[in-house]
Structures are given as C-alpha cells and as structure tokens.
Design an enzyme around this catalytic site. Structure first.
Site, PDB file in Angstrom:
ATOM      1  CD  GLU A  76       0.168  -1.334   3.162  1.00  0.00           C
ATOM      2  OE1 GLU A  76       0.424  -2.275   2.382  1.00  0.00           O
ATOM      3  OE2 GLU A  76       0.263  -1.453   4.396  1.00  0.00           O
TER       4      GLU A  76
ATOM      5  CG  HIS B 152      -5.826  -5.816   1.406  1.00  0.00           C
ATOM      6  ND1 HIS B 152      -6.268  -6.431   2.553  1.00  0.00           N
ATOM      7  CD2 HIS B 152      -4.544  -5.458   1.651  1.00  0.00           C
ATOM      8  CE1 HIS B 152      -5.288  -6.449   3.440  1.00  0.00           C
ATOM      9  NE2 HIS B 152      -4.227  -5.867   2.913  1.00  0.00           N
ATOM     10  CD  GLU B 153      -2.285  -4.062  -0.842  1.00  0.00           C
ATOM     11  OE1 GLU B 153      -1.894  -3.281   0.046  1.00  0.00           O
ATOM     12  OE2 GLU B 153      -2.205  -5.301  -0.718  1.00  0.00           O
TER      13      GLU B 153
ATOM     14  CG  HIS C 234      -3.332  -1.197   3.740  1.00  0.00           C
ATOM     15  ND1 HIS C 234      -3.278  -1.384   5.111  1.00  0.00           N
ATOM     16  CD2 HIS C 234      -3.024  -2.404   3.191  1.00  0.00           C
ATOM     17  CE1 HIS C 234      -2.961  -2.655   5.359  1.00  0.00           C
ATOM     18  NE2 HIS C 234      -2.811  -3.297   4.219  1.00  0.00           N
TER      19      HIS C 234
ATOM     20  CD  GLU D 262      -1.915  -5.792   6.445  1.00  0.00           C
ATOM     21  OE1 GLU D 262      -2.924  -5.946   5.746  1.00  0.00           O
ATOM     22  OE2 GLU D 262      -0.900  -5.173   6.052  1.00  0.00           O
TER      23      GLU D 262
ATOM     24  CG  ASP E  44       8.843 -10.902   6.866  1.00  0.00           C
ATOM     25  OD1 ASP E  44       8.191  -9.888   6.579  1.00  0.00           O
ATOM     26  OD2 ASP E  44       9.245 -11.741   6.046  1.00  0.00           O
TER      27      ASP E  44
ATOM     28  CE1 TYR F 196      -1.399 -10.030   6.749  1.00  0.00           C
ATOM     29  CE2 TYR F 196      -2.806  -8.873   5.206  1.00  0.00           C
ATOM     30  CZ  TYR F 196      -1.555  -9.166   5.687  1.00  0.00           C
ATOM     31  OH  TYR F 196      -0.459  -8.593   5.110  1.00  0.00           O
TER      32      TYR F 196
HETATM   33  N1  BES Z   1       1.102  -4.407   3.732  1.00  0.00           N
HETATM   34  C1  BES Z   1       0.834  -5.705   3.244  1.00  0.00           C
HETATM   35  C2  BES Z   1       2.061  -6.430   2.780  1.00  0.00           C
HETATM   36  C3  BES Z   1       3.139  -6.604   3.824  1.00  0.00           C
HETATM   37  C4  BES Z   1       2.835  -6.898   5.138  1.00  0.00           C
HETATM   38  C5  BES Z   1       4.460  -6.481   3.477  1.00  0.00           C
HETATM   39  C6  BES Z   1       3.849  -7.028   6.076  1.00  0.00           C
HETATM   40  C7  BES Z   1       5.475  -6.628   4.408  1.00  0.00           C
HETATM   41  C8  BES Z   1       5.157  -6.900   5.721  1.00  0.00           C
HETATM   42  C9  BES Z   1      -0.199  -5.682   2.114  1.00  0.00           C
HETATM   43  O1  BES Z   1      -1.207  -4.753   2.293  1.00  0.00           O
HETATM   44  C10 BES Z   1      -0.893  -7.015   2.111  1.00  0.00           C
HETATM   45  O2  BES Z   1      -1.516  -7.315   3.066  1.00  0.00           O
HETATM   46  N2  BES Z   1      -0.758  -7.757   1.032  1.00  0.00           N
HETATM   47  C11 BES Z   1      -1.386  -9.038   0.864  1.00  0.00           C
HETATM   48  C12 BES Z   1      -2.614  -8.931   0.029  1.00  0.00           C
HETATM   49  C13 BES Z   1      -3.891  -8.983   0.685  1.00  0.00           C
HETATM   50  C14 BES Z   1      -5.047  -9.005  -0.279  1.00  0.00           C
HETATM   51  C15 BES Z   1      -4.100  -9.852   1.849  1.00  0.00           C
HETATM   52  C16 BES Z   1      -0.443  -9.940   0.123  1.00  0.00           C
HETATM   53  O3  BES Z   1       0.622  -9.471  -0.283  1.00  0.00           O
HETATM   54  O4  BES Z   1      -0.746 -11.102  -0.074  1.00  0.00           O
HETATM   55 ZN    ZN Z   2      -2.530  -5.359   3.874  1.00  0.00          ZN
END
Ligand code: BES
Ligand code: ZN
Length: 623
Positions: free
Chosen positions: A288, A312-313, A316, A335, A393, A401
């Site tokens: 995002e 989703h994005e 954010h 999330e 991470d 989520y």
């Molecule tokens: N911000 C996240 C990606 C992220 C989280 C990167 C933690 C690094 C550390 C992004 O918004 C996200 O949640 N992406 C998901 C997609 C979503 C539809 C659940 C993904 O990448 O799968």
């Molecule tokens: Zn996210």
C-alpha cells in the site's frame, strides 16, 4: 624522484583524508526499541530529502539523504537505523563534517548510525550508497521483466527494510514528509510513493513530493521501462508497456472502489491513487505505498476475479497509512481493519453474496493456519503479537489479517452496522496522521462504543491476548459456495466425479472445492480432474497454487513440469511458501524442491528467498 614521491604522499594523504572520518568519542548507550535503534523520543524527524542516482550496472543507489530535525530537547546525538548501507560522510547544515559512528550489528535490525549534533542542529545530510544485496531492493535483469529488454528496480520497505536503502528512523511510530530527486537513465521512468510523473523525462531526472507525513515503511521507489494509463480523474495504472492494456482492463472497477471507500469511511486523503503492476518477482500480492500501490502481476487473471486485492491496498489508505500501527506487535490494527474494510468495499460494489464468498474463503484459510500455528507457534495466534528480538515478518500471518477482521465483524454484528460505521468513521478521524497501539485502541473502543452499548457482551481480552479463535467468532454463510460444498461432499463419499458439474465455476469456487476435498478421495481423482479441467495448465495464479499443492501432496507427477515452471516464474511468497512446504514434507520432495529453488533463487526477492531457505533447511543469509 623526490618530487614524485612527495606528490604521491600528498595524494595519499588527501585520499585517506576523504575516506576516514571522525568517530564519535563516547558512544551513547544503544538499545533496540520496537525494532529500531533510532532516538525518536529525543529528536523529532520532520522531513526527509532524498537525492539518489540509480546505477543499474553496479546495482546501487548512490547519493544523499538530508534530514530536517527538531532537536529542541538538546540531544547530543541523532541516532538513525541503517542496514547494509555504506556511509560516506555526514554533514550539518553549514556543510561541515560532523563525527559519526556505526554501532554493533544486530540480527534483523542492522546497525545504529550515531551522528553528533547540537541543540542548534536543524539539518543533517548523510552521503551514502546501497549495496547490490540490499534487502529492500530488487534489481531485476531484463530477462526477469515482461519486456525482456530493460532492467527494473523496485523497493519493498515494510516492515523494517527501509533502512537498507535510506538511513532513517525506521519505526512506524515516526512520521515525516519527504521530497526526492531521482536520477536514472533516460530510457526509464522513476516512480515513488509520492506525486508521480505520467511520462518519461528527457534527462532521466525525476522529482517527487509527499506532503503528508508517512512512516518509513511506506517509502517506495520503482524504476524501469514503465508507462501510464489513466482509469479515471484521480486514478490510473502504471506497468511495463506489454502489461499496460491487460492491467488497465483488469482494474476498471478502480474509480468505483475509490468512491465506495470514501463513502464508507471518509474522504480519500492522498490526492491520486495509482497502481503499479510489477514484474512477477514482487514478493507480495500488494503493497500500500501511498498514492502508488505496488501490485503483483499474478492478480491479472483476465476475468477480474482477483481484484479484491486492489480493494485491500486501497483500504490501507485509511487503515495503515492514515491510522498506523504504533509497533509491529500491533500489526493487526493495520491488517485486520484493512481486511474488514476491503470486504465492505467489495460488498458495496459486488453485493453481499460476493463478499460472503470471499469471507468464507478467508475464514477457511484462518482455520487452516490456526491448526498449524496452535501446534507450532501458539503464541503467534494472539492478535497482540510479541515480536521482540524477532523478525517482524514472523507476524505476517492470517491471524493479524483474518482473526483481526473476524473480531471487527463480531463487533459490527453486536452493535449493528450503523453504530459500528459511525464508530469507525470517528476512529479514523481521531487518529488520522497518527499511530495507535492495541491498548489505546481498546480504551478508545470501550469509551466510544462499548460504554454506550452496555448490553453488548464481548470478551476483549480473550480476542486480543489469548491464543486460538474464540467460540463467538462469527460464522459466515455463503450461498454461492454452498453448492460447491455439496459437490465436494458427494465426491468425498463416492470417490468419483459423477454428477460433478462445474458450470458457473469461478476462481473462488475452485479454491473452495479443492479445500473441501478429503485426502483419501482426491488421490484417485487427480488424473481425471486434470484431464477434464486442464488444471495443470491453468493460468490463474490462485487456482494453480491450490492445484499444484494437491499435486505435490498426492504425488501426481504429471504436473511436475508445470509446477516447476510456476515456481520459476512467480515470486509471490504467499504462493511459494505452501508449495515448498509441501515439497519439504518428504525426502524426495525436499530434493526436488531444492533443485527447483536453485534455479529459481535469483528471481526471488530477499523476502521470499529467506522464507524458502528456512523451509528447505538451507542456511539463511547472514543477517
Ligand atoms: N502491507 C501488506 C504487505 C506486507 C505486510 C508487506 C507485512 C510486508 C510486511 C499488504 O497490504 C498485504 O496485506 N498484502 C497481501 C494482500 C492482501 C489481499 C491480503 C499480500 O501481499 O498477499
Ligand atoms: Zn494489507
């Protein structure tokens, strides 16, 4: 001869003089707090100016960052986060060099950059360059792009990787505005999480401005052969030329997503909203970055079935970018709220049936994740995480989520949508441009929603601080998927595909079908499923992932070339992880997984690479 040697001596002295610098005589105590060494409680970081040159040949960014600070508290030092950076010199506003030192290297967090400042210091310039292995940066060779002719660079700063390309206060609790000058070859376009160009410039110099305060994990840069196509007044899509049309067709709902989101939870605060479709090595589904979401090309299914990721994005832009988690332990505030908001956008545009379908799939995923985590890492099933000493991470799972979202859905169900929406609007308004931690949120929730609704009984502590899924987790019923469950049940009982009718099956029907098949019934049906529905040849990334997982688990070796091809061409961790995990379950599988990984490794981003190395028990990189 004498003349020559004295000349050499002078040159050597000058050279050494420019390389060495004055170290800090007495280092302050350095401690890691919320994954950061920075002293953001003593010195306020207000604005950051980046001036970087993009060198595709050396695979480095080189230049400087100028930090505007408020040191009215009179700290003797400015402490920044760095990791894998080469610092050249540090100057104060009057261009005088100031002493600086790097602290001891700490796993995951990197090294503190300690800079001597005085109470009067308002500006500090750090001259530096990155290294080719910098974890946030992915330097793609032309072969790894869609056009195959030009290299490509993108960054991924979340959670704590901004420090591998910018010395900064790398904690979500610190917000700053920024502007930047990026210089690259004039064949390329540079884009950032800021105001962006829509055309290439003649000289390859691009300037950017982000006038809203953002945390460092939202710093982003991409450079490559990129073009733009508008999708509406305030939105559009960027991609490599060969991907632009397909991307634009997939995202036609973008303008209505933006207006729906604004109707739900308040005006969109960031001006434009554009999406950049990256090459397939991008390790996430989406990121995002403000004003410019980064997205994987694996959502371009051709039938718009995976566009909830855009919702989703986009969501954010409120939850996360406007109201930000205070620490990575509070990640569910980013999330969980975003998944909830995403579903509301999807419901508004595509109806309740569609949203329930997505939610059912998610809840199923949460239950599978819980099964695994309750055995292997029960502590990580709490909404409030404890990531001290760990890589943030590790906190990225369905818990933040989907358990997070389910908790909010329960609150909505208890008080009713109207009151809940009023509350959420007020919450976003109260905390915009700020950060929140879990405890503050609970207090806010108690004072602004639960106190007014004394009849509502909900065990907040259990939801937030206990492991597992509370019994009052809402159940989701999807009319749409009920028939799929009925099919799966029939197949499970009869162990045959008789009467199985896939008319009207979309991506999510297939996923739900696969997930409801029992191991002993699916084993004998793999071949038949494949020949009837050409599943191994699917080009839908979600269906492929689920199907290939079944193939590995059931030793269906005819799919092997397709699986290998998929793993060589997709870098999204969400897909790579389950497949390599399935390989790692047997000795033969592990061998095969390792052989594929060896070939694929260079096309994976460090984030994905490190995860897979762990799964395959390959020694992880030195952190
Ligand atoms: N911000 C996240 C990606 C992220 C989280 C990167 C933690 C690094 C550390 C992004 O918004 C996200 O949640 N992406 C998901 C997609 C979503 C539809 C659940 C993904 O990448 O799968
Ligand atoms: Zn996210």
């Amino acid at each position: 001869m004498k003349k020559l040697s004295s000349l050499l001596l002078i040159i050597a002295v000058l050279f050494l003089g420019s390389c060495t610098h004055t170290e800090i005589k007495q280092m302050p105590p350095l401690k890691v707090f919320n994954h950061s060494f920075s002293n953001y409680d003593s010195v306020k970081l207000k604005h950051l100016y980046l001036d970087l040159n993009v060198d595709f040949t050396k695979k480095v960014l080189e230049g400087k960052v100028v930090l505007d600070i408020d040191n009215s508290m009179g700290s003797k030092f400015l402490i920044l986060d760095t990791k894998q950076l080469v610092i050249e010199k540090v100057q104060l506003e009057d261009s005088t060099n100031t002493p600086w030192s790097l602290g001891k290297e700490e796993k995951f967090v990197g090294q503190a950059l300690v800079i001597e400042i005085s109470k009067k210091t308002q500006r500090v310039a750090v001259y530096y360059h990155t290294i080719p292995e910098a974890e946030a940066l992915m330097w793609l060779d032309p072969a790894q792009t869609s056009g195959k002719r030009n290299p490509f660079l993108f960054t991924q700063s979340q959670a704590i990787l901004a420090r591998t390309w910018i010395p900064c206060m790398d904690a979500p609790a610190v917000r700053f505005t920024y502007n930047a000058k990026i210089t690259c070859d004039s064949k390329y376009m540079a884009l950032m999480s800021a105001s962006n160009p829509q055309h290439k410039t003649k000289d390859g110099v691009y300037t950017f401005e982000m006038d809203k305060p953002i945390p460092s994990y939202l710093m982003a840069l991409a450079v490559g052969d990129i073009e733009f196509k508008s999708l509406g007044d305030n939105c559009g899509v960027y991609a490599e030329p060969g991907m632009l049309e397909k991307s634009a067709n997939e995202f036609t709902a973008l303008p209505s997503m933006i207006s729906s989101a604004s109707e739900l939870y308040g005006e969109y605060a960031w001006g434009r909203y554009d999406i950049l479709v990256l090459p397939p090595s991008f390790p996430f589904g989406g990121m995002e970055n403000p004003r410019l979401t980064f997205a994987t090309p694996t959502i371009i299914a051709g039938d718009k079935s995976l566009v909830s990721l855009v919702a989703h994005e986009l969501a954010h832009s409120w939850s996360g970018n406007l109201v930000t988690n205070n620490t990575w332990d509070d990640f569910w505030l980013n999330e969980g709220f975003t998944v909830y908001f995403e579903e509301r956008i999807m419901e508004k545009i595509y109806g309740k049936d569609y949203a329930d379908m997505l939610s059912t799939i998610s809840l199923g995923e949460l239950k599978m994740t819980l099964k695994d985590l309750m055995v292997n890492a029960p502590g990580d099933t709490k909404l409030k995480l404890n990531l001290k000493g760990r890589n943030p991470d590790d906190g990225v799972s369905d818990i933040a989520y989907i358990k997070g979202c389910m908790f909010l859905k329960l609150l909505e169900a208890k008080v009713g949508r109207q009151k809940w929406d009023q509350f959420l609007n007020k919450y976003f308004n109260t905390y915009m441009w700020k950060t929140v931690n879990t405890e503050e949120f609970i207090k806010y929730l108690n004072e602004n929603l639960l106190a007014q609704n004394p009849g509502v009984k909900i065990n907040l502590n259990e939801w937030i601080y206990d492991v597992g899924l509370p019994k009052d987790c809402p159940n989701i019923v999807s009319q749409n998927l009920n028939k799929v469950e009925a099919f799966a049940e029939k197949v499970n009982l009869s162990k045959s595909l008789k009467g199985f009718d896939t008319t009207g099956f979309t991506t999510h029907h297939w996923l739900h079908f696969f997930r409801n098949l029992e191991a002993d019934s699916v084993k004998g049906l793999m071949e038949q499923l494949d020949t009837s529905y050409h599943l191994s040849q699917s080009t839908n990334s979600e269906i492929q992932c689920d199907w290939y997982l079944l193939c590995i688990e059931n030793n269906y070796s005819k799919a092997n070339p397709f699986i290998e091809n998929y793993l060589l061409n997709v870098g999204r961790r969400k897909f790579l992880k389950p497949l390599y995990e399935a390989f790692a379950k047997t000795p033969e599988g592990l061998k095969m997984g390792r052989a594929i990984f060896e070939k694929a490794e260079s096309s994976y981003h460090a984030v994905s690479r490190n995860t897979i190395k762990e799964i395959l028990h390959i020694e992880a990189e030195v952190e």
